[in-house]
Enzyme design. Structure first.
Site, PDB file in Angstrom:
ATOM      1  N   GLY A  75       0.860  -1.175   0.000  1.00  0.00           N
ATOM      2  CA  GLY A  75       0.000   0.000   0.000  1.00  0.00           C
ATOM      3  C   GLY A  75       0.897   1.226   0.000  1.00  0.00           C
ATOM      4  O   GLY A  75       1.939   1.245  -0.653  1.00  0.00           O
ATOM      5  N   HIS A 122       1.037  -3.797  -8.927  1.00  0.00           N
ATOM      6  CA  HIS A 122       2.301  -3.841  -8.161  1.00  0.00           C
ATOM      7  C   HIS A 122       2.204  -3.026  -6.882  1.00  0.00           C
ATOM      8  O   HIS A 122       3.158  -2.960  -6.112  1.00  0.00           O
ATOM      9  CB  HIS A 122       3.471  -3.343  -9.012  1.00  0.00           C
ATOM     10  CG  HIS A 122       3.619  -1.851  -9.089  1.00  0.00           C
ATOM     11  ND1 HIS A 122       2.571  -1.004  -9.397  1.00  0.00           N
ATOM     12  CD2 HIS A 122       4.711  -1.042  -8.913  1.00  0.00           C
ATOM     13  CE1 HIS A 122       3.003   0.241  -9.410  1.00  0.00           C
ATOM     14  NE2 HIS A 122       4.291   0.256  -9.116  1.00  0.00           N
ATOM     15  N   ALA A 165      -0.576   0.168  -4.666  1.00  0.00           N
ATOM     16  CA  ALA A 165      -1.847   0.875  -4.577  1.00  0.00           C
ATOM     17  C   ALA A 165      -2.060   1.798  -5.769  1.00  0.00           C
ATOM     18  O   ALA A 165      -3.187   1.981  -6.227  1.00  0.00           O
ATOM     19  CB  ALA A 165      -1.903   1.685  -3.277  1.00  0.00           C
ATOM     20  N   GLY A 166      -1.006   2.391  -6.300  1.00  0.00           N
ATOM     21  CA  GLY A 166      -1.132   3.289  -7.445  1.00  0.00           C
ATOM     22  C   GLY A 166      -1.427   4.718  -7.024  1.00  0.00           C
ATOM     23  O   GLY A 166      -2.208   4.968  -6.101  1.00  0.00           O
TER      24      GLY A 166
END
Length: 380
Positions: free
Chosen positions: A286, A309, A311-312
């Site tokens: 996260g 990969h 949370a973005g």
């Protein structure tokens, strides 16, 4: 999963909403003559350079340096320790010592580091040129979203995580071959100009050279994380009297690999995305202040056996530093020991998507195995 039919091939998305610029980048990918089957957008997708981060491109016979990214082999190593309880003073001591002794940001080791890979580098002009500098970069964290963390798992064990890549070494390799691809592209018009997606035929001299150099940078990135973890665990061990590591998981999320999908051999570019083969363990972090997940892949072909990969981002670094104050960032990190802001607040938790929503949106790609809660974080 949502499907957009707005390019030459479909775009399949595992997120609730795709920002306009990232979607346009996906359309650009879908219109490439060598793009195969469909474009996959992960639950953490956001705009990148040329290709969206959290994007997956399968291509026939072509490899694109910018679809791998400049931090070749960036990834994470997570280890489960034999320690089940740790107090706040121990966390503070570990974070403080790691922050003081492990090179962060642009700092390098003062003495060259050992790695057997240095004995057999590929015959690449840029690799050989940068090899000596790379000896001092090995075992250093870097900056940006790179981190080291102490995590409490819902399996009752304390975990350690390290997120880093191939450092300036990989960056130089990426830029060198992107320039070569751009030069060749002007002659053969393989990809449209001004999209930052210049490619190399995989069976060409330049394509093979990039593939070999990229794979070497991947191995360097793995060794970099291993050496970082060795330093981090030594500090942790001294403070907690840990005796052993019970489990080790390692992944990278900026790379290209030759794989078979839908009966065809293709080059799968994962930029900010991890492989999620059936039963394969992965790591989806996260933000600095929110949980992370150890996950198990479900081998879904619709995503080319891939998942997010992390949370973005929901804010660019520039926007985050404009809108987030240090007070806001510290409040979001309340209860978590942390070091490393140094005036840069772009990694504050509110700059990222909700990790729970990201995990929910890809429940057909991975299943959670262990949930990790941050206790102490060192930002690069």
């Amino acid at each position: 999963m949502k499907v957009f039919n707005i390019g030459e091939i479909p775009i399949k998305s595992w997120t609730n909403e795709v920002e306009d610029e990232a979607l346009q980048q996906a359309v650009n990918l879908s219109n490439l003559s060598f793009a195969y089957s469909h474009i996959a957008l992960m639950a953490d997708v956001h705009v990148g350079f040329g290709m969206p981060i959290g994007g997956v491109l399968a291509s026939k016979g072509v490899i694109i340096p910018n679809a791998v990214g400049v931090d070749i082999g960036c990834g994470i190593i997570a280890v489960k320790t034999d320690i089940k309880r740790i107090d706040i003073d121990q966390i503070k001591n570990i974070v403080d010592k790691a922050h003081r002794t492990i090179p962060l940001g642009h700092k390098h080791h003062k003495k060259p580091r050992e790695w057997k890979g240095f004995d057999s580098p590929p015959n690449s002009k840029i690799v050989l040129k940068e090899l000596n500098a790379a000896r001092y970069q090995l075992g250093t964290l870097g900056g940006g979203n790179h981190f080291m963390s102490i995590e409490q798992g819902n399996d009752e064990h304390i975990w350690l995580m390290v997120h880093s890549g191939s450092r300036n070494f990989g960056y130089k390799i990426a830029n060198y071959y992107n320039k070569i691809a751009n030069k060749i592209n002007k002659e053969i018009n393989l990809t449209p100009p001004k999209q930052d997606l210049a490619g190399l035929y995989i069976d060409s001299k330049e394509g093979q050279e990039y593939l070999i150099a990229m794979n070497y940078a991947l191995e360097f990135a793995i060794e970099n994380r291993n050496q970082l973890l060795e330093q981090f665990y030594a500090i942790f061990k001294e403070e907690t009297n840990s005796q052993k590591i019970l489990q080790r998981i390692g992944i990278h999320h900026n790379y290209a690999a030759i794989e078979n999908h839908f009966g065809e051999e293709v080059v799968v570019h994962r930029k900010g995305a991890i492989r999620a083969e059936l039963g394969e363990l992965g790591i989806i972090p996260g933000s600095m202040g929110t949980p992370s997940y150890i996950v198990e892949g479900l081998g879904n072909e619709e995503s080319f056996k891939t998942s997010s990969h992390g949370a973005g981002r929901v804010m660019s670094r520039k926007m985050a530093n404009k809108t987030i104050t240090k007070e806001m960032a510290n409040k979001a990190m309340e209860g978590i020991v942390h070091k490393g802001w140094r005036g840069d607040l772009s990694e504050a938790p509110m700059a990222y998507k909700d990790i729970e929503e990201v995990i929910e949106n890809q429940k057909d790609l991975v299943k959670p195995v262990v949930k990790l809660f941050p206790l102490g974080v060192i930002k690069g």
